[in-house]
Design a protein around this motif. Structure first.
Motif, mmCIF file in Angstrom:
data_model
loop_
_atom_site.group_PDB
_atom_site.id
_atom_site.type_symbol
_atom_site.label_atom_id
_atom_site.label_comp_id
_atom_site.label_asym_id
_atom_site.label_seq_id
_atom_site.Cartn_x
_atom_site.Cartn_y
_atom_site.Cartn_z
ATOM 1 N N GLY A 220 0.796 -0.945 0.090
ATOM 2 C CA GLY A 220 -0.139 -0.007 0.024
ATOM 3 C C GLY A 220 0.562 1.201 -0.102
ATOM 4 N N ALA A 221 2.228 1.220 -0.207
ATOM 5 C CA ALA A 221 3.228 2.126 -0.181
ATOM 6 C C ALA A 221 2.451 3.340 -1.439
ATOM 7 N N THR A 222 3.046 4.315 -1.326
ATOM 8 C CA THR A 222 2.571 5.729 -1.776
ATOM 9 C C THR A 222 4.385 5.374 -2.761
ATOM 10 N N GLU A 223 3.884 6.126 -3.873
ATOM 11 C CA GLU A 223 4.828 5.943 -4.887
ATOM 12 C C GLU A 223 6.553 6.886 -4.271
ATOM 13 N N SER A 418 -2.275 3.479 2.530
ATOM 14 C CA SER A 418 -3.184 2.017 1.604
ATOM 15 C C SER A 418 -4.634 2.552 2.611
ATOM 16 N N GLU A 419 -4.691 2.616 4.173
ATOM 17 C CA GLU A 419 -6.296 3.196 4.011
ATOM 18 C C GLU A 419 -6.576 4.233 3.174
ATOM 19 N N GLN A 474 -9.500 -6.202 -2.850
ATOM 20 C CA GLN A 474 -9.742 -7.120 -1.170
ATOM 21 C C GLN A 474 -9.706 -5.913 -0.352
ATOM 22 N N SER A 475 -9.082 -4.843 -0.339
ATOM 23 C CA SER A 475 -8.902 -4.182 1.046
ATOM 24 C C SER A 475 -10.451 -3.047 0.887
ATOM 25 N N ILE A 476 -11.029 -2.950 -0.115
ATOM 26 C CA ILE A 476 -12.279 -2.391 -0.367
ATOM 27 C C ILE A 476 -13.306 -3.407 -0.192
ATOM 28 N N GLY A 477 -13.196 -4.474 0.402
ATOM 29 C CA GLY A 477 -14.470 -5.543 0.139
ATOM 30 C C GLY A 477 -14.754 -5.634 -1.308
#
Length: 480
Positions: A220-223, A418-419, A474-477
């Protein structure tokens, strides 16, 4: 050194731009210019609707700009017989590199070759090593695999100095991706230079140590977070050798990089270009003779979707193009069915042929740094340099990459990013075609190979919170 040292003064706004801005304001009829035409990356880098040509820009090219990039195919099947057949077929059908992914590797996504010398020798049996790059994907036993590979080359009477090899030794990526190190941080830092000394004596002109950002990206990291962590990893290697009183000039050329590219074409291209500029700056600061960064790019796992998987072919094609345009030395494209399991031959073939079309029909490699001078890409490149340098300095202030991971600082920032991204998708601010927007009414069966998922690596002395790969759907279901 501050991030500003990486940038140059911005050229004054010209008359034509002012005229365009006036027309744009008129066309907006009172709507906000900022809200309507300006966007921002996950690192809050501003993206303007229009750019002048960049003045004073310099081209950023790979080490061998006159040659095509290496078309690298992942070999990650736990079945050794199938894996060997895949390797031979890939090479026969145009691949110029093989990435051997062993079980336990953070980027194995639950599969991987058995962790044995027999598996390595079986897979490479019959492979023309003199014209195919062999790349070992970073995993907890990379050091042992390096010994196995050297022993195998001895049996084949192959001179390592005449081959293109990448050993993929990366303690930071392993620590982050598994949450474990097989020895304490102090013991690792003290032993690594001596442990690797004989590899330098072999004269292998390849990558021995790797700073792998894919673990952080797929979690989930940013660039900028990905780039900053990679810089911190590379600098940690230099520091280990410096503390061991070994010349940095020998270590630096053997440090390589691996990163993820996704469907954001311009941002992915800028990320590769920023990495080259940042590594050049590190070498300059350390008074090391300049050596061009060796960069392996792999298409993003987190962008892949379980729903409507054929759309992943388009996503990976855009990402692969971005990597080629950004000057990657080698590229791996993930098969479009990887969200469903171990990819079958058809999906692997599509992934391989996408690169072959880019190289042999589109001739992307005929232009070195095609985005050189583009106002938009140069601005993104500089913005990423600044943001990544800040992240790098933050990690250094936390005690370096391994200590920062052990204390959970990097993980906290990656999880927060990521969140924020997941919330943007949940709210509808961002969309995933085929998943949150225009989904299929019914899905068709997806072909995968029968393979049992391997358990995660759990051995170790040093422990930290692991950063496991999580797809956005997956992270948003929106996917199992």
């Amino acid at each position: 050194m501050g991030a500003g040292a990486l940038t140059k003064e911005v050229e004054p706004t010209n008359v034509e731009r002012q005229r365009w801005l006036a027309l744009a304001e008129k066309a907006l009829a009172g709507a906000s210019f900022e809200d309507s035409l300006v966007s921002h990356t996950d690192d809050a880098i501003r993206i303007e609707p229009l750019y002048d040509r960049a003045a004073g820009a310099e081209p950023l090219v790979r080490a061998t700009p006159r040659s095509p990039w290496i078309v690298s195919q992942r070999i990650d099947d736990p079945d050794i017989g199938r894996a060997r057949a895949q390797a031979l077929d890939d090479v026969a059908q145009g691949a110029t590199g093989l990435s051997l992914v062993f079980e336990g590797a953070p980027n194995a996504f639950g599969y991987g070759l058995p962790r044995t010398a027999e598996a390595l020798e079986t897979v490479l049996d019959g492979v023309p090593l003199n014209r195919v790059q062999i790349r070992i994907d970073a995993h907890p036993w990379s050091r042992a695999v390096a010994d196995w590979l050297v022993a195998f080359l001895g049996k084949r009477r192959s001179d390592p100095a005449k081959l293109n090899l990448s050993f993929g030794i990366d303690p930071a990526a392993i620590f982050a991706g598994t949450g474990r190190l097989r020895m304490s941080i102090e013991a690792l830092q003290a032993s690594m230079p001596q442990s690797l000394a004989h590899f330098f004596s072999l004269g292998v002109p390849g990558v021995l140590l790797e700073a792998d950002g894919r673990v952080f990206h797929n979690a989930g990291a940013t660039e900028a977070q990905e780039l900053g962590t990679m810089l911190a990893s590379a600098v940690s290697y230099l520091r280990m050798f410096e503390n061991a009183r070994q010349p940095l000039v020998y270590a630096a050329p053997h440090i390589g990089f691996a990163l993820s590219v996704d469907q954001d074409q311009f941002l992915s291209t800028a990320k590769l270009r920023a990495l080259r500029r940042l590594w050049a700056r590190i070498q300059e600061t350390c008074s090391i003779p300049a050596s061009t960064a060796n960069i392996h790019a792999e298409t993003s796992f987190r962008m892949m979707t379980a729903a409507d998987p054929e759309i992943n072919i388009l996503r990976t094609a855009i990402a692969g193009f971005a990597a080629a345009a950004g000057g990657a030395d080698s590229i791996s494209i993930l098969p479009h069915t990887i969200a469903h399991g171990l990819p079958a031959p058809f999906a692997r073939r599509v992934a391989r042929n996408a690169q072959l079309i880019m190289a042999n029909e589109s001739h992307i490699d005929h232009v070195a740094d095609p985005t050189y001078g583009s106002g938009a890409v140069e601005a993104l490149t500089l913005g990423l340099c600044e943001a990544a340098w800040e992240e790098f300095q933050r990690i250094e202030a936390e005690g370096g990459v391994l200590v920062s991971l052990q204390q959970g600082h990097i993980q906290a920032r990656v999880k927060a990013a990521s969140e924020r991204r997941a919330e943007a998708y949940r709210s509808g601010e961002r969309t995933i075609i085929g998943t949150t927007l225009y989904p299929l009414k019914s899905e068709t069966p997806v072909e995968t190979l029968a393979a049992e998922r391997r358990p995660p690596f759990t051995e170790g002395v040093a422990v930290c919170e692991a950063l496991f790969p999580v797809r956005i759907d997956q992270s948003i279901g929106a996917a199992p």
